[in-house]
Design a protein around this motif. Structure first.
Motif, mmCIF file in Angstrom:
data_model
loop_
_atom_site.group_PDB
_atom_site.id
_atom_site.type_symbol
_atom_site.label_atom_id
_atom_site.label_comp_id
_atom_site.label_asym_id
_atom_site.label_seq_id
_atom_site.Cartn_x
_atom_site.Cartn_y
_atom_site.Cartn_z
ATOM 1 N N THR A 230 0.990 -1.213 -0.037
ATOM 2 C CA THR A 230 -0.123 0.058 -0.057
ATOM 3 C C THR A 230 0.921 1.196 0.184
ATOM 4 N N GLU A 231 0.231 2.216 -0.887
ATOM 5 C CA GLU A 231 1.306 3.477 -0.929
ATOM 6 C C GLU A 231 0.088 4.659 -1.271
ATOM 7 N N PHE A 232 -0.518 5.561 -0.318
ATOM 8 C CA PHE A 232 -1.402 6.234 -0.401
ATOM 9 C C PHE A 232 -0.571 7.755 -0.514
ATOM 10 N N GLN A 233 -0.736 8.635 -1.481
ATOM 11 C CA GLN A 233 -0.178 10.004 -1.840
ATOM 12 C C GLN A 233 -1.027 10.978 -0.909
ATOM 13 N N VAL A 234 -0.375 11.776 -0.019
ATOM 14 C CA VAL A 234 -1.223 12.815 0.632
ATOM 15 C C VAL A 234 -1.386 14.359 -0.161
ATOM 16 N N ASP A 235 -2.392 14.544 -0.636
ATOM 17 C CA ASP A 235 -2.646 15.703 -1.499
ATOM 18 C C ASP A 235 -3.314 16.860 -0.530
ATOM 19 N N GLU A 236 -4.122 16.560 0.157
ATOM 20 C CA GLU A 236 -4.941 17.574 1.138
ATOM 21 C C GLU A 236 -5.147 17.299 2.556
ATOM 22 N N ILE A 237 -5.204 17.915 3.276
ATOM 23 C CA ILE A 237 -5.498 17.733 4.637
ATOM 24 C C ILE A 237 -6.302 18.702 5.235
ATOM 25 N N TYR A 238 -7.557 17.951 6.218
ATOM 26 C CA TYR A 238 -8.624 19.081 6.627
ATOM 27 C C TYR A 238 -8.715 18.322 8.332
ATOM 28 N N THR A 239 -9.674 19.252 8.695
ATOM 29 C CA THR A 239 -10.098 18.963 10.181
ATOM 30 C C THR A 239 -11.522 18.985 10.101
ATOM 31 N N VAL A 240 -12.122 18.014 10.426
ATOM 32 C CA VAL A 240 -13.714 17.715 10.172
ATOM 33 C C VAL A 240 -14.138 17.776 11.707
ATOM 34 N N PRO A 241 -15.154 18.306 11.965
ATOM 35 C CA PRO A 241 -15.696 18.349 13.284
ATOM 36 C C PRO A 241 -16.532 16.914 13.383
ATOM 37 N N GLU A 242 -16.331 16.433 14.739
ATOM 38 C CA GLU A 242 -16.717 15.104 15.186
ATOM 39 C C GLU A 242 -15.955 13.905 14.213
ATOM 40 N N VAL A 243 -15.047 14.280 13.282
ATOM 41 C CA VAL A 243 -14.531 13.086 12.670
ATOM 42 C C VAL A 243 -12.995 13.163 13.061
ATOM 43 N N GLY A 244 -12.479 14.438 12.965
ATOM 44 C CA GLY A 244 -11.100 14.437 13.444
ATOM 45 C C GLY A 244 -10.187 15.028 12.019
ATOM 46 N N THR A 245 -8.991 14.098 11.978
ATOM 47 C CA THR A 245 -8.168 14.935 10.813
ATOM 48 C C THR A 245 -8.495 13.832 9.752
ATOM 49 N N VAL A 246 -8.488 14.425 8.600
ATOM 50 C CA VAL A 246 -8.918 13.874 7.073
ATOM 51 C C VAL A 246 -7.986 14.122 6.279
ATOM 52 N N VAL A 247 -7.450 13.099 5.387
ATOM 53 C CA VAL A 247 -6.501 13.277 4.417
ATOM 54 C C VAL A 247 -7.040 13.048 3.129
ATOM 55 N N GLY A 248 -6.720 13.811 2.140
ATOM 56 C CA GLY A 248 -7.280 13.545 0.523
ATOM 57 C C GLY A 248 -6.143 13.174 -0.219
ATOM 58 N N GLY A 249 -6.373 12.211 -1.057
ATOM 59 C CA GLY A 249 -5.184 12.096 -2.207
ATOM 60 C C GLY A 249 -5.654 10.738 -2.962
ATOM 61 N N THR A 250 -4.389 10.038 -3.498
ATOM 62 C CA THR A 250 -4.501 8.774 -4.745
ATOM 63 C C THR A 250 -3.749 7.886 -3.918
ATOM 64 N N LEU A 251 -4.367 6.872 -4.071
ATOM 65 C CA LEU A 251 -3.921 5.451 -3.753
ATOM 66 C C LEU A 251 -3.132 5.081 -4.955
ATOM 67 N N TYR A 252 -1.667 4.970 -4.787
ATOM 68 C CA TYR A 252 -0.686 4.741 -6.164
ATOM 69 C C TYR A 252 -0.807 3.299 -6.193
ATOM 70 N N SER A 253 -0.638 2.531 -5.019
ATOM 71 C CA SER A 253 -0.545 1.165 -5.691
ATOM 72 C C SER A 253 -1.249 0.651 -4.148
ATOM 73 N N GLY A 254 -1.327 -1.182 -4.139
ATOM 74 C CA GLY A 254 -1.931 -1.830 -3.036
ATOM 75 C C GLY A 254 -3.467 -1.684 -2.706
ATOM 76 N N VAL A 255 -4.117 -2.009 -1.850
ATOM 77 C CA VAL A 255 -5.323 -2.125 -1.396
ATOM 78 C C VAL A 255 -5.227 -1.511 0.030
ATOM 79 N N CYS A 256 -6.245 -0.558 0.345
ATOM 80 C CA CYS A 256 -6.297 0.108 1.687
ATOM 81 C C CYS A 256 -7.889 -0.178 2.233
ATOM 82 N N ARG A 257 -7.874 -0.737 3.358
ATOM 83 C CA ARG A 257 -9.185 -1.020 4.097
ATOM 84 C C ARG A 257 -9.197 -0.286 5.305
ATOM 85 N N GLU A 258 -10.740 -0.168 5.665
ATOM 86 C CA GLU A 258 -10.996 0.540 6.956
ATOM 87 C C GLU A 258 -10.261 -0.374 7.848
ATOM 88 N N GLY A 259 -9.540 0.402 9.009
ATOM 89 C CA GLY A 259 -9.153 -0.090 9.992
ATOM 90 C C GLY A 259 -7.450 -0.600 9.926
#
Length: 622
Positions: free
Chosen positions: A413-442
Motif C-alpha cells: 500500500t502507498e497512498f499519496q497525501v494531497d490535502e489535509i482537513y480537520t472535520v468536526p466530530e470526525v477528526g483529521t482527514v487526508v485526501g489523495g490517491t492510492l498509488y498502489s496496493g489496497v487500503c481497507r478500513e481499520g
C-alpha cells in the motif's frame, strides 16, 4: 523525451505552415472513421479499440484482425445459438469485460480476420437479440453505438453494428476516470464543468460556475485559484447522471456505473504552481484543454499544453464560446490549434468532432493512439454540440487494462497525501490517491517523512470516495481517509502513507536526467528551483551539472539536486518537473542518496513526539 516541447514554453509563436485546414489529417465523417493511409503510418495499430473506415469501393472493407487480448470482439452473426454455444458466448463476454475493466465493444457483422461482411436486416435483429440475452446472463447492459451499411457483393442491403457492453466489476462501485481541466484564464473551464455537472446551461454571465468555487475571492473575480473536484456520471445504458436529477453526490454514485471526476485547475499564471501540483499529484487519466473561440491561443494555453505533453498525459481540446463568434472566427481558432498540434514538439493528429459518429470514432482512436487529439467546438450558453462531448465521455475507456491494475493492487500500500482537513466530530482527514496496493478500513499504516525524516504509525478509521462511504480502496483510486485523533500538525502535503513492511527510502539528495525547456540565461550550480515529483513540491538547489558547467534552453544533462527544507520520499524513474520564474524543465529521477531507512518508532518515542514541540529540520550534511 523531446526537447522540442520547449517551443511551447518560449515566447515565439512557434507556428508553422504545415496545416492543411480543419481536420486535414483525419477523416472522422467517414462511416467508422479511419484515418488515411498516410496518417495511419503515424498511428500505432493497437490491438484494442481500432480506428475504422469503410472504403467506398467494390472490395469489402476491413478492420485489423481480431486480437486475443483487449476488450474488442468481432462476431459475424449470433443467430439462434445452441445452449452450449450460448454459455460459451456468455463466458467470452465476461472475459472481454474483464479485459476492459467493465467495458467491451462488440462488432457485429465482422469476421475474425477483420472483413466487414455485414448482415441482412433480419439476421442483424436476431444477433442483437442474442447479444442482449448474453448481457442479461452476465448482468451487463448494452448500447448500440452505431449501425452502418457496407458495400458488399450482394443485392441485399447489409449492415454492421457497433455495440458497447458495460458492467460494473463485482469488486467496484463504479468505473472511475479522472480528467484534468486546463486552459487560459477566462476560457470558460469552470462554466463548462458547471453546465456538465449541474445539467443547466449558463446564462452568459457565469451563473453555472458559482457552485464550483471554493473561496469568496473566486466568486468575486470569477477566477479559479484552487483545485476543485466535480463529478459527472453515466448509467449502464449511457444516460447522463448529474445534479439535475440527483440532489447529492452519494445519489449520483449509487445511480452511475461510470464516473468522470473533473479536476478543475487554475488558468491564471500566478496560480501556475497549483495547476502543476494538480497535474503531477492527482494522476489524471486525461487532460481537457479549454480554449475560448473568441481569444484563441492566448495566455497560459500554450504553457498548459506543454505541461500535459511533458507529463505524457493524453490531451483533447474543447473550443468554447462559439456563440460569441462568427463561424469564420471559430474555424480560424481551430486552424491555429491544428498548426500547434502538428509542430515537431507535439506530433499530434487533430480530429475535429462535428457529429455523434465523429465523437464515437474520436473516443476509440483517442484511447488506442496517443497521437490522436480530438477537438470539440461547443457553447455552454446555447448548448451547441454539448451532447457530442457527453457521448465522448460515455464511451472513452480507461487507459490501463485489468492486468496492469491487478499488478498494482498486488504491491504494498502507498497512498499519496494531497490535502489535509480537520472535520468536526470526525477528526483529521487526508485526501489523495492510492498509488498502489489496497487500503481497507481499520488498516495500520505509517505516514511520513516528517521534518526529521521519521514515519509515524496511524490507523485508517473510514474511507470516502466522491463523498460517499467506501470500505475498500484500490490502486489508482482517489479518496479521503479519516485518521481519527491523529495530530494534524504532524502532516503536510507531499507525505505518503505506506505499509510498515515497505521500508520507504528517504533522501535529501537525488539525481535526475533533465531537459531544460526554457531559461532566459544559463542554468548552473547553485541555481534554486521548485521541484514537482508526484505529490512532492519543494524548493531544491542544483548541486552539480554532470559533464557540463552550465545548461541552455533545449539541452540535456544529469543534474544533482538537494532539498532545502526537509527530506522526501522519492522513487527512481519518477517523472520530475521543475520551475522558477520563466525557467522550466522536465526529466526523471535516476538516482537517490538515501539518508536512512524506515525503522518503526517505539511507543514511548511516538508519544513523546505527539506531546512535544515539532523538531526543526536537521542540517542535511550527509
Amino acid at each position: 523525451m523531446d526537447a522540442q516541447v520547449s517551443e511551447l514554453f518560449g515566447t515565439g509563436s512557434g507556428q508553422n505552415s504545415g496545416s492543411q485546414g480543419v481536420g486535414s489529417n483525419v477523416s472522422p465523417g467517414n462511416s467508422f472513421g479511419i484515418v488515411s493511409k498516410k496518417s495511419f503510418t503515424k498511428i500505432k495499430r493497437a490491438k484494442g479499440r481500432s480506428s475504422r473506415h469503410l472504403k467506398p469501393s467494390n472490395n469489402p472493407p476491413y478492420l485489423p484482425p481480431e486480437a486475443e487480448e483487449g476488450n474488442i470482439e468481432y462476431k459475424l452473426k449470433l443467430v439462434n445459438p445452441t445452449q452450449y454455444r450460448f454459455e460459451h458466448l456468455a463466458t467470452q463476454m465476461k472475459w472481454r469485460l474483464q479485459e476492459g475493466r467493465g467495458e467491451a465493444v462488440y462488432q457485429i457483422g465482422v469476421e475474425d480476420n477483420g472483413m466487414l461482411v455485414g448482415l441482412p436486416e433480419e439476421d442483424m435483429k436476431s444477433s442483437l437479440k442474442t447479444l442482449r440475452r448474453m448481457a442479461e446472463k452476465v448482468g451487463a447492459d448494452i448500447t448500440v453505438l452505431r449501425e452502418r451499411e457496407v458495400d458488399y457483393d450482394s443485392d441485399i442491403p447489409r449492415q454492421v453494428a457497433e455495440v458497447l457492453i458495460r458492467k460494473v466489476p463485482d469488486d467496484q462501485q463504479f468505473l472511475d476516470l479522472r480528467v484534468a481541466v486546463l486552459g487560459n484564464v477566462d476560457s470558460g473551464k469552470s462554466t463548462l464543468l458547471g453546465v456538465l455537472t449541474q445539467g443547466e446551461l449558463d446564462n452568459g454571465r457565469g451563473r453555472a460556475r458559482l457552485n464550483l468555487f471554493r473561496h469568496l475571492h473566486e466568486i468575486q473575480t470569477g477566477r479559479t485559484s484552487s483545485i476543485s473536484f466535480e463529478i459527472l456520471g453515466f448509467n449502464s445504458k449511457g444516460e447522463v447522471v448529474n445534479y439535475s436529477e440527483s440532489r447529492t453526490a452519494e445519489e449520483i454514485c449509487e445511480s452511475a456505473s461510470k464516473m468522470i471526476t473533473f479536476i478543475d485547475l487554475a488558468g491564471h499564471h500566478k496560480y501556475l504552481k497549483t495547476t502543476i501540483f494538480g497535474l503531477t499529484s492527482y494522476c489524471p487519466d486525461f487532460a481537457m484543454l479549454v480554449v475560448g473561440a473568441n481569444t484563441g491561443i492566448a495566455g497560459t494555453t500554450r504553457e498548459h499544453l506543454g505541461l500535459a505533453l511533458a507529463l505524457k498525459v493524453p490531451i483533447f481540446i474543447v473550443v468554447t464560446k462559439v456563440d460569441l463568434c462568427a463561424r469564420s472566427t471559430v474555424e480560424r481558432t481551430v486552424r491555429q490549434l491544428e498548426r500547434i498540434l502538428k509542430q515537431p514538439g507535439c506530433n499530434k493528429v487533430p480530429l475535429v468532432v462535428n457529429t455523434e459518429d465523429d465523437a464515437v470514432t474520436a473516443a476509440q482512436q483517442f484511447a488506442q493512439s496517443p497521437s490522436i487529439t480530438p477537438i470539440f467546438t461547443l457553447s455552454s450558453v446555447s448548448g451547441e454540440s454539448l451532447d457530442l462531448l457527453k457521448v465522448f465521455f460515455n464511451i472513452i475507456p480507461p487507459l490501463s487494462n485489468s492486468k496492469e491494475q491487478e499488478e498494482l493492487m498486488q504491491q504494498l500500500t502507498e497512498f499519496q497525501v494531497d490535502e489535509i482537513y480537520t472535520v468536526p466530530e470526525v477528526g483529521t482527514v487526508v485526501g489523495g490517491t492510492l498509488y498502489s496496493g489496497v487500503c481497507r478500513e481499520g488498516e495500520q499504516l505509517v505516514v511520513g517523512p516528517t521534518d526529521s525524516g521519521q514515519f509515524r504509525q496511524l490507523t485508517v478509521c473510514s474511507i470516502q470516495r466522491n463523498r460517499s462511504g467506501c470500505r475498500v480502496l484500490r490502486a489508482g483510486q482517489a479518496a479521503t481517509l479519516a485518521l481519527g485523533d491523529f495530530d494534524r500538525a504532524l502532516l503536510r502535503k507531499g507525505m505518503v502513507m505506506v505499509s510498515p513492511e515497505m521500508n520507504p527510502t528517504i533522501c535529501w539528495h537525488f539525481e535526475a536526467e533533465i531537459v531544460l525547456l526554457f531559461h532566459a540565461k544559463t542554468f548552473h550550480k547553485g541555481f534554486q528551483v521548485t521541484v514537482h515529483v508526484g505529490n512532492v513540491r519543494q524548493t531544491a538547489t542544483v548541486e552539480a551539472v554532470h559533464g557540463k558547467k552550465e545548461l541552455r534552453t533545449g539541452e540535456k544533462a544529469v543534474v544533482s539536486f538537494k532539498f532545502i527544507k526537509h527530506p522526501e520520499y522519492l522513487k527512481v524513474g519518477a517523472k520530475l518537473l521543475f520551475r522558477e520564474g520563466v525557467t522550466k524543465g522536465i526529466g526523471q529521477v535516476t538516482k537517490l542518496q538515501p539518508v536512512s531507512q524506515y525503522q518503526p518508532p517505539h511507543l514511548d518515542e511516538q508519544e513523546a513526539w505527539s506531546e512535544g514541540p515539532r523538531h526543526a529540520a536537521p542540517s542535511p550534511t550527509s
